[in-house]
Each structure stands twice: as C-alpha cells, then as structure tokens.
Design an enzyme around this catalytic site. Structure first.
Site, short mmCIF file in Angstrom:
data_model
loop_
_atom_site.label_atom_id
_atom_site.label_comp_id
_atom_site.label_asym_id
_atom_site.label_seq_id
_atom_site.Cartn_x
_atom_site.Cartn_y
_atom_site.Cartn_z
N ARG A 54 0.59 -1.37 -0.10
CA ARG A 54 0.22 -0.04 -0.09
C ARG A 54 0.72 1.40 0.26
O ARG A 54 0.56 2.04 -1.28
CB ARG A 54 -0.28 0.14 1.07
CG ARG A 54 -1.92 -0.77 1.60
CD ARG A 54 -2.49 -1.13 2.20
NE ARG A 54 -3.66 -1.81 2.34
CZ ARG A 54 -4.81 -1.60 2.69
NH1 ARG A 54 -5.13 -0.18 2.73
NH2 ARG A 54 -6.23 -2.05 2.13
N THR A 55 2.12 1.30 0.85
CA THR A 55 2.74 2.66 1.00
C THR A 55 3.58 2.74 0.19
O THR A 55 3.49 3.52 -0.87
CB THR A 55 3.54 2.47 2.46
OG1 THR A 55 2.55 2.35 3.47
CG2 THR A 55 4.07 3.90 2.32
N LYS A 82 22.77 -11.13 4.90
CA LYS A 82 24.03 -11.76 4.32
C LYS A 82 24.70 -11.01 3.29
O LYS A 82 25.34 -10.78 3.17
CB LYS A 82 23.74 -12.84 3.95
CG LYS A 82 23.00 -14.79 4.61
CD LYS A 82 22.82 -15.29 3.78
CE LYS A 82 21.57 -16.20 4.68
NZ LYS A 82 21.74 -17.56 3.77
N ARG A 104 11.53 2.85 3.88
CA ARG A 104 10.99 2.18 4.49
C ARG A 104 11.46 1.07 5.02
O ARG A 104 12.76 0.30 4.52
CB ARG A 104 9.72 1.31 4.27
CG ARG A 104 9.01 0.52 5.85
CD ARG A 104 7.64 -0.28 5.18
NE ARG A 104 6.72 0.95 5.70
CZ ARG A 104 5.52 0.91 5.74
NH1 ARG A 104 5.19 -0.73 5.70
NH2 ARG A 104 4.83 1.68 5.39
N HIS A 132 5.62 7.23 10.74
CA HIS A 132 4.99 7.23 9.76
C HIS A 132 4.75 8.62 9.65
O HIS A 132 3.19 8.72 9.28
CB HIS A 132 4.24 5.95 9.49
CG HIS A 132 3.69 5.26 8.11
ND1 HIS A 132 4.06 6.33 7.11
CD2 HIS A 132 3.11 4.12 7.98
CE1 HIS A 132 3.55 5.73 6.00
NE2 HIS A 132 3.26 4.64 6.39
#
Lengths: 304, 180, 449
Positions: A54-55, A82, A104, A132
C-alpha cells in the site's frame, strides 16, 4: 527543509503548509490528466526494506504524478543479514544520482541515519516503531476534510499504540493542533505518553463516548502469544470496533484505519464498509499528501 | 543602497485601462460567444474578475472566470531554493473548443505564460488562447506577445514592477522600483 | 641495566602510604627506588617554586638518568581498569592486546583485566596462557585475564575455574552475558571461594531485556526503540546479592547503571554481604539523551539511564557504595557502529576518556583526587588481590602523571585504541594523563604534540 523523517521534527506551520498544498494536489487528482510536470527530471528511489504494497504504491503513484523517474528497490531485511550493509546500499543508491529516497525499514532511526549520510532528500515511509509521518499527515488531511479542522476535536486511537508508528506520528501531530487525544487498548500495549496530553482508556466503551473520529490500528498477529493479549478472540471482544460500539461515539463520528485491515479482529466488517468509514478516502488522500511532501522538499542537492 | 520607487499608474489609470481592454476583447472577438477568462494566480485572477464585470456592463453577459496556478508547471523548480506555494486552480468547466483569454498582471520573460499554456492544455483543447496583461515590461525570453496590453513600460532588469490591487487589501496602483 | 628516572617536584598522591604532597620519586630498573616527600600540600602554597626546585634532591647515582619535571602536575600510582575488552583472540579487527594496552597506557592505566568474551572464549587455561603470552610479547601494560564462569559463556556448565586460576586468571565473569541460571551462579560463588577470587556479575535478566537497545522510558517510546527496563538489571543484582549472602562467596557487580542497583548494593553492604561494585564513566557523565539522534556510539549495555540514575551513581561513589570506576572499554569496528541502531553492537571505547571524565567528579566535589585513586587503582587491586597500586619503595614502577588544569579535546581519531566508538568525541575535558610509566617504561605522548 531537506528531509521528512518524522512529525516530531516538524513545526505546526510546516504541517499546515503541507496540508494546504495537498489540497491543490487533491484537485490535480480530480482532473482527466492527473500528471503535472513539477518534478520532471528528478529521480526517486523507493527503498523498502520491509514489505508494503500500500504505502509503496501510494508513493509510487504520487511520484509518477509529479513526473519523476521512479526506481523501486525492495530488499527483504532477511537477505540483508548476509548482504551488504545499509550504509553501502544507501551510498550505492546515492551514486545513481537520485534526488529523493523514500525509505521504509524495520529499524527505528534508519531514515535519520540515511538523511545524515546523503545529499538526497529522505522521506520516511515508516521506520520500526518510531514514525510514519506521511500517514499522520494524510490522516489529518482526511479528518479536516470531513470536520473542517482539528481544533477541539475528540479523537480516539484504538489498539496497539506501543508498536504503532502510525499512532505515534498521529499523537505528535494531533497534540500540536489542540486535539483531545484518547488512547484505547490493553494496558500492555499503551505506553506512557502523558507528555502529549493523552487520556488513556482500557475500557473501550468509556473511551469512545462522544468522540469525533476513531482511528483503528492494525493488530499485529505476531503479538499474540507474547503476553500482550491472550487471543484475538479476547482482543476483538474488548477492543474490536463493532456497530454497537460505534453508536457510543458521536453520530457523525468518522472511522479510520491505515490498512491493511484484519476484519473481525480489530474492526467488524460492517463498520469498515459503513457510511461513517473514511478508509477509502484515506487511500486517495494519501497520494495528494505525498505529492505535497515531495513537492515541498526541495530537490536541490547542495541545499543542506 | 537607496531604493527608488515611482508610481506608474494610479487607481484611475487602472480603471481606465481595464475598461479599454474589456472593450478591445469584445471588439476583437465580436461579442462574447464562447469566451472565458482565466486569471493567473494571483494578480491575474483579480484582473480577470474585473474584466468580466466590465464586459457584463457592456454586453449584459456573464463570462466565466477561472483561476490558474502555474507553480507545478514552472521551468525553474530545480533552480530555486524554495519551491513556490501552490495556490488554487479552479476552472470548473470544460475548456475544450473555448476561446480563453489568459489574464496576468505583468508580462516579463514570457515563462509564466508558457507554463500557463502548458497547464491549460492539461485541462483540454481550447479553440484559441489570447493574452491580456496590465503591464508589458519587455525582456522576453520566449516568443510570446500579448493581444491586449494595458501599458507598455520599458524597464531595466534591475527594476521591478509591483502591481497592488484592492482585492489584496491594498490601494490600486502600479509601482516601479529601482535597486541601485 | 642501570636506567633511572627521576620524577621531580610532582604532587604525589599515594593513599597506600598516606602521601599527599610535593616530592620526588626515583625509579631504577623498573622499581621504585626512593620516594622523597618535600612538602605537604599545605606548605606548598607558602613556598615558592624555586625553593622546592633547589631543595636537596634524591641521591643520584645512575649515569643514564632521565629527569621528568612534574612541577604543577600530579603523580599517582598507575590506574587499574578491572573491566576491559581486549578482543584478542578472535576479534582482532576491533582491538588487539597491543592496541588495547597502548590505549590503556594513554589513559593513565598500567594494568587492566580483560574480559573473557573473545573467540575462543577464555574458558580454559590455554586461552588464558595465550593472552598472557601475547601480553608479554606486545603488551604495553600489565594484563590480568578474567576467566569465563561457564564453558563458552553459555551459562550452563562451570568452566575449569581452578585451572584458569592457576594459569593467571584473577576473577571470573561471563561478562557480556549474564548467568541466567541461579543454580549455576550459586555454584560459581561457592566454588570460587576456594581461590578467594571474585565473581564479576553482569547483571541482566535477558527475558526482561528482551531485544531492548536503550533505557526503557518515555524516550524509548518516543524514539521507537525497544527499551531495557532498570528492573532487568536490578532483579539480577538482588538475586546475586542474595546468593552471595547464601554462599558467602565474593561478588563484584559489574557496570552498575541504575539508582535501584546502587540502593540494593548499599543495603547489602550494610547487611554485611561480601559485595563490591563498579560503575563506568558513561553512567555518571551522560544520560539516555545521548541516543536521541540514534547515535550508535551511545549504544551500550547496560544502557545509559536517566539523570536520576546519574545522581544516584554519583552518590554511590561518594558514600563508598560503589568501590570502583572501571571503563567497560568495548571497542568496535567503525563499520559495525555504522549500522541500524537495532543492529549495531553495544559498547563504548572508554580507556582514553575514563580519567578525564572521572576528574569531573573531583571538580564537582564528589571525590577528592585521593578518593579517585582509590576508585581507579587501590580498590581494584584490593578486590582482585593484586599487590600493586602503590608507589612504595620496591614496588613496580607503575605511575601516571596528570595535569588537572589543562583542557583537552577528545578526538577519537587520535585514540590509540582501534575502537573509535565514543559518545564523547569533541568533548573538552579538564584534566588528563600526560605521561604514564609502566614497569619503568616511560610513555610520554605529549612530546609528540
């Protein structure tokens, strides 16, 4: 202003400027041609270390409507263990010559870390359990759209406040605008945020009385069994929003949710779809608000 | 450094000029059919409204007036330190096949008009775009000219023109400022 | 041999002999040969410098005499850091015995205890011997290894404490990790009585700490960082005190960070429990506010706490509840700290700022210089059973000369330690060591400046 790392770092004036600018962008989104050339030639990278459809989609649409060139860089955190370090990833991306980094990450503070190490503008699309900011901006925009202003409103935020960056950003923003904030949820999931003038209710029926807006938070299924609450059944019984509870709030109270919803866990299906729900308006407004943020952050490299 | 300020136009002058331009618009377009006015934020919007009233007084017909903000279409966004404020764009009708009179207060480099035309094109395909300005101060950087000019004022690049209008809570006047 | 050093006119402070006054010290062949007190500190004010300089010097015979003019400076017994991570073997990219001991000397320390969380863990005599061998070859100061309490520091099975003691370990600790199992801790406290060495306890309830990365409180909520409650430390301090009472073992609490721990230790001491405690300069110099901008250099375990805790720790140092100031020197590579806050390792490179930060306590009137020497040399020696921290004739010539009036800027890039991870970079500290003598060897880095 170079970056948007959190609401905490913004002044009331800047927030008002963003919300007012977003109004113009919302008009743009109503046109047949929804694209403007404002940021033509700029490059944006969406750097997502945590899955989010969504974001990321909302940002991507906002970026495309501002005519930027968009680069998506999704790195599941597990593979980073890794792979190369965050610092190297970010430096590499900067070497591509990007103007904006939308980030994010599951670790709080990563946007601050990146902003301090690159010239590009950094926009926080959610960091750990910190903030956010664009979600809080779009929530404020959506409330103002329905209620005219934030001043004097009673707003309930319900659910896992402790782990919610959405709740935190909203609390910081709303507390600047004279809003009466109520936090509702199990005591294990409500941190001490008295300094922001919040009221705390463990009893949802009591907390919802006469509120103008109800912000439901997504409950993370992983929290179950970690001692925060015993089961989703018990959670829904005590803190789920159903039609009966919605009636306790003001008659014209709006219902909000940042998505994705767990229907039947934190919100009943009929509430999510009822006329008081502005959940889909939030989605539309998210694009306008993100366009406003990107437009207002100057993309000039040497601007500090 | 002292700043020299000279009044170029007063309230009366502006009144006469807008009346004249209103008449010119009617004359050139042989009436008001299909006409609409679009003012460029901010001064142009006020002037467009004034022109609409003048035209109504003569033709007894309300020409629609829209406002256009060009911030998102500017060509200097990457150069400026701060991005300009985005103001309201309000053109609540279909502009396709309309004759648009674009209205601005000062015509200078022509870049604002270029941006305004690009913005208009995103709203539809007008039959024609004409340009009305209160002041033309020269120094064009693009091949753009106005169809209706209130007053031609030759200026130096060091000078600036300030248009003050009652709609913004000021007295109607046009000032020329010279920086030494 | 025949190499001699004469430290002239320094203000000598040696609590072991009750010396606090201006005098000369003669060192020969790495031992204190003679100490001559000329004036007490009161007299000094009345007498001009010239008189002191012309007063009768010590008997000088050596042809290769190095004279150090310490006028206006303090001369102290070399400091002892009972809590250092030297990283060798296994993590030589963070620090080595060579660089770590050099950092110690630059910080005014002439002896240190290295913690066992190396790779392999110092849980057997072979590793202990390796450390001592490396120290002999490359160490700038004395190194006393601390052995692991449990094999592999897993907290499950006692390591060979006796063999490690024989090889040279002076204490036992699973530092870096707590001994979560109360029964194992009980056995360790009981068994170590045989050798009369302390068990150094890293007090932390891992269940309560969970995946915390900073102090739990409103700031951790605001920063969105997982908090470690004070209770995580205090619960274990309480447990270990009770076990020390039960076993009559010797318990030393490492890196005390909370007001609650100070109070628990204070009460235990009143109750006659054999418990000693240390804190570190960062716990009385800065608070959790240092992590506000997600500065990983301020990430440390236990975490930086609140101003209330800082005050309680200062009071604990003042009233003697806290016996020792140790560094918990924990060097890390730059790349490790240049990470997400959650992922960056905990630790502060502390050897080269410890004395400067601790002198702030003297400036604040919390400790006298003499008491500072007790916290940073005498008490560590006593707790560890080391016959040092003295300028008595015949003792190893371990001393530090410090200037408490000069201001020094902390510049991590100039650290001798490979670990540049410090939240104190750029701080201006009043008072720093300017010269260290260890085993008769002079480390005089100020000359290079």
């Amino acid at each position: 202003m170079k970056d948007l790392v959190g609401i905490k770092e913004l002044s009331k004036d800047v927030i008002e400027l963003i919300l007012n600018t977003a109004l113009s962008f919302k008009d743009v989104l109503k046109r047949d041609i929804k694209k403007v050339p404002a940021l033509r030639g700029k490059t944006v990278v969406n750097l997502f270390f945590e899955p989010s459809t969504r974001t990321r989609t909302s940002f991507e649409l906002a970026e495309k409507r501002l005519s930027t060139d968009v680069l998506n860089f999704s790195v599941p955190t597990s593979s980073v263990v890794k792979g190369e370090s965050l610092f190297d990833t970010v430096k590499t991306i900067e070497a591509y010559g990007v103007d904006y980094i939308v980030i994010r990450h599951s670790s709080s503070g990563v946007p601050h870390f990146i902003a301090g190490n690159v010239n590009a503008s950094v926009i926080n699309a959610g960091d750990g359990t910190n903030e956010h900011p664009t979600q809080a901006l779009l929530d404020a925009f959506s409330i103002i759209e329905k209620k005219g202003s934030l001043d004097g409103l009673r707003i309930a935020i319900v659910g896992d406040i402790l782990h919610s960056r959405v709740a935190k950003s909203n609390i910081y923003l709303l507390s600047m605008f004279g809003t009466n904030i109520r936090l509702i949820g199990p005591s294990t999931l409500i941190p001490d945020m008295r300094q922001y003038g919040v009221e705390v209710f463990y009893d949802m029926d009591e907390g919802l009385r006469d509120v103008d807006a109800i912000m439901m938070l997504r409950i993370q299924m992983e929290r179950q069994g970690k001692g925060f609450f015993p089961s989703t059944q018990e959670y829904f019984k005590n803190w789920g929003l159903n039609m009966g509870r919605l009636k306790i709030a003001k008659r014209d109270a709006i219902v909000m949710h940042p998505g994705p919803m767990n229907r039947g866990v934190e919100i009943a299906s009929d509430v999510a779809d009822c006329p008081q729900s502005v959940i889909l308006d939030q989605v539309t407004n998210g694009i306008a608000v993100r366009m406003a943020v990107m437009y207002l952050l100057s993309g000039i490299k040497d601007n500090g | 450094m002292p700043e020299m300020t000279k009044e170029l136009l007063n309230k009366k002058d502006i009144e006469r000029i807008t009346s004249r331009i209103a008449h010119e618009i009617i004359e050139k377009n042989r009436g008001t059919e299909n006409l609409c006015l679009v003012g460029i934020q901010r001064g142009g919007v006020h002037l467009a409204k004034r022109l609409s009233e003048k035209i109504r007084a003569v033709e007894h017909f309300d020409i629609p007036v829209g406002s256009l903000d060009i911030a998102l279409y500017r060509d200097d966004l990457g150069i400026r330190k701060e991005h300009p404020a985005v103001r309201k764009t309000d053109i609540p009708w279909d502009i396709t096949d309309k004759k648009i009179i674009l209205v601005d207060d000062v015509l200078f480099t022509g870049r604002s008009i270029r941006a305004a035309m690009d913005a208009l094109m995103d709203f539809g395909r007008p039959a024609q775009i004409q340009l009305a300005v209160l002041i033309d101060r020269g120094h064009r950087e693009l091949p753009i000219r106005a169809d209706y000019v209130g007053k031609n004022i030759p200026t130096s690049r060091l000078e600036s023109i300030e248009v003050q209008l009652e709609e913004d809570g000021l007295e109607d006047k046009v000032l020329l400022q010279t920086k030494q | 041999m025949g190499s001699s050093i004469l430290i002239k006119n320094g203000h000598i402070i040696d609590p072991s002999q009750g010396i606090d006054g201006v005098g000369d010290i003669l060192i020969e062949d790495g031992k204190i040969k003679e100490i001559k007190k000329i004036r007490s500190s009161e007299d000094k004010k009345k007498i001009k410098n010239e008189e002191i300089l012309t007063s009768q010097p010590l008997n000088l015979l050596s042809p290769q005499l190095k004279i150090i003019d310490a006028a206006g400076l303090y001369v102290l017994p070399g400091l002892i850091d009972m809590h250092t991570h030297l990283r060798e073997p296994g993590f030589e990219y963070k620090e080595t015995i060579k660089t770590g001991t050099m950092a110690a000397v630059m910080g005014g320390f002439t002896a240190l205890c290295c913690m066992p969380n190396t790779n392999p863990v110092n849980d057997n005599e072979t590793v202990t011997e390796f450390i001592l061998r490396r120290t002999y070859a490359e160490g700038a100061c004395h190194v006393y290894p601390v052995g692991a309490i449990t094999k592999g520091q897993t907290g499950e099975e006692l390591a060979e404490l006796g063999m490690m003691h024989d090889a040279g370990c002076v204490a036992f600790s699973d530092d870096g990790r707590p001994v979560m199992n109360g029964l194992i801790m009980r056995r360790a406290l009981e068994y170590s009585r045989i050798f009369n060495v302390p068990i150094i306890s890293h007090c932390e309830d891992l269940d309560l700490s969970e995946s915390g990365v900073m102090n739990e409180g409103s700031l951790s909520t605001i920063l969105g960082l997982k908090g470690i409650p004070s209770a995580s430390e205090e619960v274990m301090v309480a447990r270990d005190i009770i076990l020390a009472g039960l076993t009559r073992g010797r318990l030393h609490i490492a890196h005390v960070s909370t007001a609650g721990s100070v109070e628990l230790i204070r009460r235990a001491k009143n109750d006659g429990v054999d418990v000693t405690a240390e804190t570190c300069p960062h716990y009385f110099s800065i608070t959790e506010d240092a992590v506000k901008n997600y500065d990983t250099n301020a990430k440390v375990t236990p975490p930086l706490r609140t101003q209330r805790d800082v005050e309680a720790i200062k009071e604990g140092l003042r009233d003697g509840t806290i016996d020792v100031i140790a560094t918990d020197h924990a060097p890390h590579h730059r790349d490790e700290k240049l990470q997400e806050f959650d992922r960056a390792p905990s630790g502060i490179s502390g050897l080269e700022t410890a004395l400067g930060l601790s002198l702030r306590l003297v400036e604040e009137g919390i400790l006298t210089i003499s008491q500072l020497v007790e916290k940073m040399a005498i008490n560590p020696a006593r707790i560890l059973g080391l016959n040092m921290a003295t300028l008595k004739v015949g003792a190893d010539a371990d001393a530090v000369i410090m200037d408490i009036n000069k201001e020094f800027k902390v510049e991590s890039k100039k650290f001798a330690s490979m670990g540049k991870n410090t939240p104190f970079d750029g701080w201006v500290l009043k008072g720093m060591p300017v010269l260290t003598i260890c085993k008769g060897k002079v480390f005089d880095w100020m000359i290079d400046e």
